[in-house]
Design an enzyme around this catalytic site. Structure first.
Site, PDB file in Angstrom:
ATOM      1  N   TYR A  14     -24.616  25.231  -6.212  1.00  0.00           N
ATOM      2  CA  TYR A  14     -25.207  26.368  -6.711  1.00  0.00           C
ATOM      3  C   TYR A  14     -25.460  27.194  -7.820  1.00  0.00           C
ATOM      4  O   TYR A  14     -26.234  27.895  -7.944  1.00  0.00           O
ATOM      5  CB  TYR A  14     -23.100  26.570  -6.780  1.00  0.00           C
ATOM      6  CG  TYR A  14     -23.043  27.879  -7.344  1.00  0.00           C
ATOM      7  CD1 TYR A  14     -23.298  29.170  -6.802  1.00  0.00           C
ATOM      8  CD2 TYR A  14     -22.320  28.739  -8.414  1.00  0.00           C
ATOM      9  CE1 TYR A  14     -22.441  30.472  -6.521  1.00  0.00           C
ATOM     10  CE2 TYR A  14     -22.380  29.737  -8.666  1.00  0.00           C
ATOM     11  CZ  TYR A  14     -22.154  30.794  -7.462  1.00  0.00           C
ATOM     12  OH  TYR A  14     -22.476  32.079  -7.490  1.00  0.00           O
ATOM     13  N   ASN A  47     -16.244  34.485 -14.419  1.00  0.00           N
ATOM     14  CA  ASN A  47     -14.985  34.868 -13.466  1.00  0.00           C
ATOM     15  C   ASN A  47     -14.652  36.195 -13.054  1.00  0.00           C
ATOM     16  O   ASN A  47     -14.303  36.398 -13.977  1.00  0.00           O
ATOM     17  CB  ASN A  47     -14.217  33.679 -14.062  1.00  0.00           C
ATOM     18  CG  ASN A  47     -14.280  32.292 -13.989  1.00  0.00           C
ATOM     19  OD1 ASN A  47     -15.884  32.045 -14.837  1.00  0.00           O
ATOM     20  ND2 ASN A  47     -14.130  31.613 -12.852  1.00  0.00           N
ATOM     21  N   ARG A  63     -10.401  29.589  -5.469  1.00  0.00           N
ATOM     22  CA  ARG A  63     -10.494  30.180  -7.048  1.00  0.00           C
ATOM     23  C   ARG A  63      -8.742  30.397  -7.583  1.00  0.00           C
ATOM     24  O   ARG A  63      -8.029  29.964  -6.934  1.00  0.00           O
ATOM     25  CB  ARG A  63     -11.935  31.022  -7.266  1.00  0.00           C
ATOM     26  CG  ARG A  63     -12.935  30.671  -7.086  1.00  0.00           C
ATOM     27  CD  ARG A  63     -14.602  31.933  -6.852  1.00  0.00           C
ATOM     28  NE  ARG A  63     -13.916  32.784  -5.902  1.00  0.00           N
ATOM     29  CZ  ARG A  63     -14.843  33.906  -6.098  1.00  0.00           C
ATOM     30  NH1 ARG A  63     -15.711  33.996  -6.834  1.00  0.00           N
ATOM     31  NH2 ARG A  63     -14.857  34.787  -4.552  1.00  0.00           N
ATOM     32  N   ASN A  80      -5.769  31.273  -6.292  1.00  0.00           N
ATOM     33  CA  ASN A  80      -4.543  29.945  -5.868  1.00  0.00           C
ATOM     34  C   ASN A  80      -3.666  30.105  -5.994  1.00  0.00           C
ATOM     35  O   ASN A  80      -2.162  29.750  -5.807  1.00  0.00           O
ATOM     36  CB  ASN A  80      -5.756  28.958  -6.632  1.00  0.00           C
ATOM     37  CG  ASN A  80      -6.249  28.078  -5.321  1.00  0.00           C
ATOM     38  OD1 ASN A  80      -6.604  28.341  -4.323  1.00  0.00           O
ATOM     39  ND2 ASN A  80      -6.647  26.997  -5.964  1.00  0.00           N
ATOM     40  N   GLY A 109      -5.817  21.128 -17.838  1.00  0.00           N
ATOM     41  CA  GLY A 109      -5.468  22.406 -18.137  1.00  0.00           C
ATOM     42  C   GLY A 109      -6.240  23.611 -19.409  1.00  0.00           C
ATOM     43  O   GLY A 109      -5.788  24.705 -19.128  1.00  0.00           O
ATOM     44  N   GLN A 148      -9.014  23.573 -19.615  1.00  0.00           N
ATOM     45  CA  GLN A 148     -10.760  23.964 -20.076  1.00  0.00           C
ATOM     46  C   GLN A 148     -10.544  25.951 -19.884  1.00  0.00           C
ATOM     47  O   GLN A 148      -9.113  25.912 -19.451  1.00  0.00           O
ATOM     48  CB  GLN A 148     -10.770  23.466 -19.000  1.00  0.00           C
ATOM     49  CG  GLN A 148     -10.298  24.288 -17.607  1.00  0.00           C
ATOM     50  CD  GLN A 148      -9.184  23.503 -16.801  1.00  0.00           C
ATOM     51  OE1 GLN A 148      -8.985  22.322 -17.258  1.00  0.00           O
ATOM     52  NE2 GLN A 148      -9.216  23.067 -15.526  1.00  0.00           N
ATOM     53  N   THR A 149     -11.316  26.579 -20.457  1.00  0.00           N
ATOM     54  CA  THR A 149     -10.863  27.952 -20.894  1.00  0.00           C
ATOM     55  C   THR A 149     -12.430  28.752 -19.766  1.00  0.00           C
ATOM     56  O   THR A 149     -13.042  27.964 -18.872  1.00  0.00           O
ATOM     57  CB  THR A 149     -11.618  28.458 -21.929  1.00  0.00           C
ATOM     58  OG1 THR A 149     -12.493  27.731 -22.199  1.00  0.00           O
ATOM     59  CG2 THR A 149     -10.618  27.425 -22.993  1.00  0.00           C
ATOM     60  N   ARG A 150     -12.085  29.933 -19.326  1.00  0.00           N
ATOM     61  CA  ARG A 150     -12.836  30.812 -18.276  1.00  0.00           C
ATOM     62  C   ARG A 150     -12.483  32.322 -19.327  1.00  0.00           C
ATOM     63  O   ARG A 150     -11.100  32.279 -19.425  1.00  0.00           O
ATOM     64  CB  ARG A 150     -12.318  30.796 -16.913  1.00  0.00           C
ATOM     65  CG  ARG A 150     -12.924  29.109 -16.414  1.00  0.00           C
ATOM     66  CD  ARG A 150     -13.923  29.536 -15.824  1.00  0.00           C
ATOM     67  NE  ARG A 150     -14.132  27.771 -15.209  1.00  0.00           N
ATOM     68  CZ  ARG A 150     -14.391  26.828 -15.053  1.00  0.00           C
ATOM     69  NH1 ARG A 150     -14.220  25.984 -16.706  1.00  0.00           N
ATOM     70  NH2 ARG A 150     -14.407  25.792 -14.691  1.00  0.00           N
TER      71      ARG A 150
END
Ligand code: NAD
Ligand code: UDP
Length: 308
Positions: free
Chosen positions: A143, A172, A184, A188, A205, A207-209
């Site tokens: 990807y 995102n 995603r 989810n 948990g 990790q950031t977005r």
């Protein structure tokens, strides 16, 4: 205008078709329905200004159009890793087909690039000038590298053949019409919470977005295509940054009920942090996202409530 939207039956593509029709354009939507669904565009089928063509963008296509939006490509890690060779073919050969058509009919052409261009970023937040930190041989590479090669093709067609390109790096984005099995994180968590199941947090948990609501993103894309000042690349996304733990807790709170959290192993090469620097979009498009995460989640939960 007559506008071609590839991937128009997908999550973002179907919202884009809605918007372009609302703005008075004719839309030709092509999609192979790999991750998209006819259901996403069912309400558009009776519209005489809308046409759906089941087609794979790896195979050449010809339409007399004024603009092309290239959105065809599975976007969820679960789906793009299902057939990785197909994924990279879609980005590379699909882009060549879009660019060849744009060159022939002199259409402006948009590429849905991605924050994955930045890989696991060492610069935070990410400005467009950052070249990224991407694994070339991992499970996400089909990807990430496909989208990077697509950007290269867009800029080479621009320099060599004067094709009128716009390249946006989308961060995102979430909202109604995500598939319940999309995989995603936002869909989810919402689907799990609505079913009273535990929410699956990958890794610890932390990790950031940065999550952008779909309406904000579509506004940004349309403004980007309408302006003459820059071809990009341009980041489009919401600079609000959340850990997956925060997202899970917020989803639990908004859905209510008694769902718990559980941890699963972190997938390979999962980026640790991600937040767009949107200074360029603010300056050129006079655009910034308006919908707060909590409000966007409420709207998305309302959509899924009727479905799961
Ligand atoms: P999606 O999976 O819902 O939509 C992709 C659409 O492309 C689907 O309808 C699918 O059937 C179609 N498609 C896939 N391969 C095809 C092919 N070879 N030929 C024809 N159609 C094909 O995903 P989405 O979230 O709507 O993403 C749309 C685009 O935006 C993708 O290119 C994606 O990479 C990009 N993007 C999305 C996000 C996001 O957060 N939603 C972020 C960055 C980039
Ligand atoms: N994620 C998670 N639980 C899930 C799905 C994803 O904790 O059920 C995490 C995933 O590991 C990643 C983040 O959420 O750190 C965003 O994942 P997504 O697949 O939505 O998008 P991407 O990794 O491409 O940004």
């Amino acid at each position: 205008m007559r506008i071609l939207v590839t991937g128009g039956a997908g999550f973002l593509g179907s919202h884009l078709c809605d918007r372009l029709l609302k703005d008075g354009h004719e839309v030709v939507c092509i999609d192979n329905l790999f991750t998209g669904r006819k259901q996403n565009i069912a309400h558009l089928l009776p519209n005489p200004n809308f046409e759906f063509v089941r087609h794979d963008i790896i195979d050449p296509f010809k339409f007399e159009v004024d603009q092309i939006y290239n959105l065809a490509c599975p976007a969820s890690p679960v789906h793009y890793q299902y057939n990785p060779i197909k994924t990279i073919k879609t980005s590379v050969i699909g882009s060549i087909n879009c660019l060849g058509l744009a060159k022939r009919v002199k259409a402006r052409v948009f590429q849905a690039s991605t924050s994955e261009i930045y890989g696991d970023p060492l610069v935070h937040p990410q400005p467009e000038s950052y070249w990224g930190n991407v694994n070339t041989i991992g499970k996400r590479s089909c990807y990430d590298e496909g989208k990077r090669a697509a950007e290269t093709l867009f800029f080479d067609y621009h320099r060599e053949h004067k094709v009128d390109i716009r390249v946006a790096r989308i961060f995102n984005t979430y909202g109604p019409r995500m598939d319940e099995n999309d995989g995603r994180v936002v869909s989810n968590f919402i689907v799990q919470a609505l079913r009273g199941q535990s929410l699956s947090i990958y890794g610890d948990g932390t990790q950031t977005r940065s999550f952008c609501y779909v309406d904000d993103l579509i506004e940004g894309i349309v403004r980007f295509m309408a302006q003459e000042k820059t071809v990009g690349p341009m980041n489009l996304g919401n600079p609000g940054e959340f850990t997956m733990n925060e997202l899970a807790k917020l989803t639990q709170k908004l859905v209510g009920g008694k769902s718990k959290l559980f941890h699963k192993p972190l997938p390979d090469d999962d980026p640790k942090q991600r937040r767009p620097d949107i200074a360029l979009a603010k300056k050129v498009l006079k655009w910034q996202p308006k919908v707060r995460l909590e409000d966007g989640l409420e709207r998305t939960i309302a959509y899924f409530k009727g479905r799961v």
